[in-house]
Design a protein around this motif. Structure first.
Motif, PDB file in Angstrom:
ATOM      1  N   LEU A   1       1.165  -1.350   0.121  1.00 29.59           N
ATOM      2  CA  LEU A   1       0.056  -0.533  -0.264  1.00 29.59           C
ATOM      3  C   LEU A   1       0.280   1.302   0.186  1.00 29.59           C
ATOM      4  CD1 LEU A   1      -2.437  -1.061   2.642  1.00 29.59           C
ATOM      5  CD2 LEU A   1      -3.320  -0.746   0.173  1.00 29.59           C
TER       6      LEU A   1
ATOM      7  N   THR B   1      -5.034   8.351  -1.077  1.00 25.04           N
ATOM      8  CA  THR B   1      -6.414   7.885  -1.408  1.00 25.04           C
ATOM      9  C   THR B   1      -6.729   8.208  -0.049  1.00 25.04           C
ATOM     10  OG1 THR B   1      -5.299   6.907  -2.732  1.00 25.04           O
ATOM     11  CG2 THR B   1      -6.932   5.478  -1.034  1.00 25.04           C
TER      12      THR B   1
ATOM     13  N   ILE C   1     -10.975  10.209  -0.120  1.00 30.66           N
ATOM     14  CA  ILE C   1     -12.109   9.193   1.232  1.00 30.66           C
ATOM     15  C   ILE C   1     -12.962  10.069   1.322  1.00 30.66           C
ATOM     16  CG2 ILE C   1     -12.063   7.089   2.532  1.00 30.66           C
ATOM     17  CD1 ILE C   1     -10.276   5.366   1.479  1.00 30.66           C
TER      18      ILE C   1
ATOM     19  N   SER D   1     -20.610  13.243  -0.127  1.00 32.82           N
ATOM     20  CA  SER D   1     -21.513  12.704   0.360  1.00 32.82           C
ATOM     21  C   SER D   1     -22.566  12.240   0.689  1.00 32.82           C
ATOM     22  CB  SER D   1     -21.153  10.942  -0.396  1.00 32.82           C
ATOM     23  OG  SER D   1     -21.901   9.874  -0.697  1.00 32.82           O
ATOM     24  N   LEU D   2     -21.738  11.757   2.320  1.00 37.65           N
ATOM     25  CA  LEU D   2     -22.644  11.339   2.942  1.00 37.65           C
ATOM     26  C   LEU D   2     -23.086  12.279   4.173  1.00 37.65           C
ATOM     27  CD1 LEU D   2     -20.169   8.671   4.755  1.00 37.65           C
ATOM     28  CD2 LEU D   2     -22.262   8.685   3.787  1.00 37.65           C
TER      29      LEU D   2
ATOM     30  N   ASN E   1     -24.472  14.194  -4.403  1.00 36.39           N
ATOM     31  CA  ASN E   1     -23.890  13.571  -4.780  1.00 36.39           C
ATOM     32  C   ASN E   1     -22.828  13.454  -6.129  1.00 36.39           C
ATOM     33  OD1 ASN E   1     -23.844  10.575  -5.288  1.00 36.39           O
ATOM     34  ND2 ASN E   1     -24.924  11.242  -7.105  1.00 36.39           N
TER      35      ASN E   1
ATOM     36  N   VAL F   1     -19.027  13.017  -7.347  1.00 29.57           N
ATOM     37  CA  VAL F   1     -19.251  11.812  -8.617  1.00 29.57           C
ATOM     38  C   VAL F   1     -18.004  12.164  -9.574  1.00 29.57           C
ATOM     39  CG1 VAL F   1     -20.210  11.238 -10.906  1.00 29.57           C
ATOM     40  CG2 VAL F   1     -21.194  10.280  -8.494  1.00 29.57           C
TER      41      VAL F   1
ATOM     42  N   LEU G   1     -14.340  12.431  -6.827  1.00 30.20           N
ATOM     43  CA  LEU G   1     -13.698  11.257  -6.937  1.00 30.20           C
ATOM     44  C   LEU G   1     -12.772  10.793  -7.826  1.00 30.20           C
ATOM     45  CD1 LEU G   1     -15.369   8.669  -5.671  1.00 30.20           C
ATOM     46  CD2 LEU G   1     -13.042   8.568  -5.201  1.00 30.20           C
TER      47      LEU G   1
ATOM     48  N   LEU H   1     -16.049   0.133   0.612  1.00 26.98           N
ATOM     49  CA  LEU H   1     -14.889   0.830   0.656  1.00 26.98           C
ATOM     50  C   LEU H   1     -13.437   1.007   0.612  1.00 26.98           C
ATOM     51  CD1 LEU H   1     -14.378   4.445   1.198  1.00 26.98           C
ATOM     52  CD2 LEU H   1     -15.018   3.911   3.799  1.00 26.98           C
TER      53      LEU H   1
ATOM     54  N   GLY I   1     -10.135   1.473  -1.582  1.00 24.46           N
ATOM     55  CA  GLY I   1      -9.485   2.580  -0.806  1.00 24.46           C
ATOM     56  C   GLY I   1      -8.184   1.477  -1.592  1.00 24.46           C
ATOM     57  N   VAL I   2      -8.234  -0.257  -1.304  1.00 24.23           N
ATOM     58  CA  VAL I   2      -7.336  -0.707  -1.678  1.00 24.23           C
ATOM     59  C   VAL I   2      -6.801  -1.406  -3.300  1.00 24.23           C
ATOM     60  CG1 VAL I   2      -5.997  -2.722  -1.584  1.00 24.23           C
ATOM     61  CG2 VAL I   2      -7.124  -2.103   0.627  1.00 24.23           C
TER      62      VAL I   2
ATOM     63  N   LEU J   1      -7.723   1.804  -5.219  1.00 26.41           N
ATOM     64  CA  LEU J   1      -7.340   2.730  -5.934  1.00 26.41           C
ATOM     65  C   LEU J   1      -5.792   2.964  -5.443  1.00 26.41           C
ATOM     66  CD1 LEU J   1      -9.276   5.203  -6.524  1.00 26.41           C
ATOM     67  CD2 LEU J   1      -9.238   6.410  -4.757  1.00 26.41           C
ATOM     68  N   VAL J   2      -5.670   2.886  -4.130  1.00 28.91           N
ATOM     69  CA  VAL J   2      -3.674   2.892  -4.364  1.00 28.91           C
ATOM     70  C   VAL J   2      -3.579   2.007  -4.751  1.00 28.91           C
ATOM     71  CG1 VAL J   2      -2.092   2.681  -2.407  1.00 28.91           C
ATOM     72  CG2 VAL J   2      -4.427   3.357  -2.036  1.00 28.91           C
TER      73      VAL J   2
ATOM     74  N   VAL K   1      -7.709   1.443 -11.137  1.00 29.15           N
ATOM     75  CA  VAL K   1      -8.505   2.237 -10.828  1.00 29.15           C
ATOM     76  C   VAL K   1      -8.975   2.455 -10.947  1.00 29.15           C
ATOM     77  CG1 VAL K   1      -7.344   4.975 -11.046  1.00 29.15           C
ATOM     78  CG2 VAL K   1      -5.969   3.130 -10.699  1.00 29.15           C
TER      79      VAL K   1
ATOM     80  N   THR L   1     -12.141   3.085  -7.874  1.00 32.28           N
ATOM     81  CA  THR L   1     -13.181   4.450  -8.205  1.00 32.28           C
ATOM     82  C   THR L   1     -14.011   4.328  -7.855  1.00 32.28           C
ATOM     83  OG1 THR L   1     -11.584   6.055  -9.800  1.00 32.28           O
ATOM     84  CG2 THR L   1     -13.423   6.626  -9.372  1.00 32.28           C
TER      85      THR L   1
ATOM     86  N   THR M   1     -15.028   2.613  -3.761  1.00 33.25           N
ATOM     87  CA  THR M   1     -14.815   3.700  -3.092  1.00 33.25           C
ATOM     88  C   THR M   1     -16.215   4.654  -3.021  1.00 33.25           C
ATOM     89  OG1 THR M   1     -12.460   3.434  -3.212  1.00 33.25           O
ATOM     90  CG2 THR M   1     -13.239   5.806  -2.227  1.00 33.25           C
TER      91      THR M   1
ATOM     92  N   LEU N   1     -19.024   5.026   0.024  1.00 37.30           N
ATOM     93  CA  LEU N   1     -19.360   6.161   0.698  1.00 37.30           C
ATOM     94  C   LEU N   1     -20.509   6.576  -0.012  1.00 37.30           C
ATOM     95  CD1 LEU N   1     -15.764   7.483   0.086  1.00 37.30           C
ATOM     96  CD2 LEU N   1     -16.905   7.124   2.345  1.00 37.30           C
ATOM     97  N   LYS N   2     -21.276   5.775  -0.361  1.00 38.41           N
ATOM     98  CA  LYS N   2     -22.857   5.979  -0.493  1.00 38.41           C
ATOM     99  C   LYS N   2     -23.038   7.066  -2.173  1.00 38.41           C
ATOM    100  CE  LYS N   2     -25.032   3.992   3.374  1.00 38.41           C
ATOM    101  NZ  LYS N   2     -25.691   2.524   3.269  1.00 38.41           N
ATOM    102  N   VAL N   3     -22.434   6.480  -2.780  1.00 38.31           N
ATOM    103  CA  VAL N   3     -22.615   7.860  -4.254  1.00 38.31           C
ATOM    104  C   VAL N   3     -22.691   7.360  -4.586  1.00 38.31           C
ATOM    105  CG1 VAL N   3     -20.287   8.677  -5.751  1.00 38.31           C
ATOM    106  CG2 VAL N   3     -20.262   9.082  -3.070  1.00 38.31           C
ATOM    107  N   HIS N   4     -24.208   7.884  -5.363  1.00 39.56           N
ATOM    108  CA  HIS N   4     -25.083   6.868  -6.340  1.00 39.56           C
ATOM    109  C   HIS N   4     -24.653   6.895  -8.115  1.00 39.56           C
ATOM    110  CE1 HIS N   4     -27.633   5.831  -3.480  1.00 39.56           C
ATOM    111  NE2 HIS N   4     -27.282   6.971  -3.045  1.00 39.56           N
ATOM    112  N   TRP N   5     -23.867   6.449  -8.749  1.00 40.66           N
ATOM    113  CA  TRP N   5     -23.708   6.389 -10.292  1.00 40.66           C
ATOM    114  C   TRP N   5     -24.420   6.568 -10.835  1.00 40.66           C
ATOM    115  CZ3 TRP N   5     -18.285   7.969  -9.741  1.00 40.66           C
ATOM    116  CH2 TRP N   5     -17.202   7.621  -8.568  1.00 40.66           C
ATOM    117  N   PRO N   6     -24.146   7.647 -11.759  1.00 42.20           N
ATOM    118  CA  PRO N   6     -25.052   7.732 -13.436  1.00 42.20           C
ATOM    119  C   PRO N   6     -24.604   6.304 -14.010  1.00 42.20           C
ATOM    120  CG  PRO N   6     -22.967   9.684 -13.622  1.00 42.20           C
ATOM    121  CD  PRO N   6     -23.426   8.704 -12.014  1.00 42.20           C
TER     122      PRO N   6
ATOM    123  N   LEU O   1     -16.043   5.125 -15.958  1.00 45.99           N
ATOM    124  CA  LEU O   1     -14.524   5.825 -15.508  1.00 45.99           C
ATOM    125  C   LEU O   1     -12.372   5.234 -15.616  1.00 45.99           C
ATOM    126  CD1 LEU O   1     -15.731   4.828 -11.795  1.00 45.99           C
ATOM    127  CD2 LEU O   1     -14.874   6.852 -12.281  1.00 45.99           C
TER     128      LEU O   1
END
Lengths: 76, 252
Positions: free
Chosen positions: A22, A33, A37, A44-45, A50, A54, A57, B76, B80-81, B83-84, B200, B204, B207, B211-216, B225
């Motif tokens: 990592l 990263t 986050i 978002s939260l 939203n 989008v 990110l 999440l 994250g893992v 993404l890095v 990636v 993305t 992640t 985090l409750k992001v709603h992707w179109p 992406l």
């Protein structure tokens, strides 16, 4: 100096693997990263934005990647 | 619509796992072939077998445990893992494509492994050969295991991810054994760039999901992406090449 026991060596090896995996030689990407986050979690939260989350990110990921590549390019 | 959504997610998953497993298998096979040709096949195959047994035990241990983690938390952490990990792959690929970093060369890796093995004294029970083959298989395989477990559990397609990795390993293994020391012909750097872009993209996406992001477009956004990151990668390579005057220096 006595050799550490097998469980200790396994634990150290496990920790070393995840550190190399990592963080390794790009700590900036690991930190970036965590920042990404954090920012997206806020958008978002907390702010329930939203659309912004989008966009933020991938943009932040590209920015982090660009900064890391730029850093490497300057060192070479 | 549902079929299209499912298939785009599946295509990206299968593509990412297949390429990642293939790349790691090429690297592991290079080491095993170097050990086998230099020190004999018995220790090389014993080390390979031991590495595979330990990797199988890890999958059996952590696979079922990961499935029990709450999905949002899992996505999440996995996001994250990935993404890095994906940014690390992509960074290396960009630096290699723009000539700022030496391209990975299996011929050079093979020669380095042979040189290291020739320095070690020969013994009846070849500990050096065993350890080198074991480390090669275990360390490269561990990256495949992490990729399969993270992508597979997040997408609820662990079986598909594991099967895809298995197919990739068998395909590269068979081809590698047939062509033996011609693994340098595999377009490894291009494959690594593709894997980086896919990891990636997945990182993305998960992640955001965590985090409750709603992707179109839901899962279809994965392909979007991938296109965005591909464009950014091309732009970065073009920029770096133009700054270096277009000269691409490739060291072995």
């Amino acid at each position: 100096m006595s050799r550490p026991s097998l469980p200790v060596r396994l634990l150290r090896g496990f920790g070393r693997f995840w550190y190399d995996f990592l963080v390794g030689d790009t700590p900036e990407l690991f930190v970036a990263t965590l920042v990404i986050i954090g920012v997206v979690a806020l958008l978002s939260l907390r702010a329930h934005a939203n659309g912004l989350a989008v966009v933020a990110l991938p943009v932040l990921a590209i920015l982090a990647l660009g900064l890391s590549v730029g850093r490497a390019a300057r060192r070479r | 619509m549902i079929a299209a959504t499912v298939s785009s997610g599946v295509v990206v998953l299968v593509g990412a796992v297949f390429l990642a497993a293939s790349v790691e298998m090429v690297e592991a096979l290079t080491i095993v072939l170097a050990v086998g040709h230099t020190r004999g096949w018995r220790s090389a195959l014993e080390g390979t077998g031991a590495g595979l047994v330990v990797l199988t035990a890890l999958v059996a241990l952590f696979g079922p445990a990961l499935v029990r983690v709450p999905l949002d938390v899992l996505r999440l952490v996995v996001g994250g893992v990935l993404l890095v990990f994906g940014m690390q792959w992509l960074r290396k690929a960009i630096l290699r494509a723009s000539g700022l970093k030496a391209r990975h060369d299996e011929d050079a890796a093979y020669r380095a492994a042979v040189a290291e093995l020739e320095r070690a004294p020969a013994a009846q029970r070849d500990h050096v050969a065993f350890v080198m083959a074991f480390k090669g298989v275990f360390l490269e395989g561990l990256e495949v295991v992490v990729t399969v477990l993270t992508l597979g559990t997040s997408a609820h397609r662990l079986g598909l991810a594991a099967t895809t990795a298995g197919v990739a390993i068998v395909v590269v293994g068979v081809v590698g054994v047939v062509v033996a020391r011609q693994l340098s012909q595999v377009p490894e750097n291009a494959m690594k760039m593709t894997v980086g872009i896919l990891l990636v993209s997945y990182g993305t996406f998960w992640t955001g999901e965590g985090l409750k992001v709603h992707w179109p477009g839901s899962d279809t956004m994965l392909l979007g992406l991938a296109v965005i990151y591909l464009a950014a990668t091309w732009a970065a390579i073009g920029l770096l090449r133009s700054r270096r005057g277009g000269a691409v220096e490739v060291a072995a």
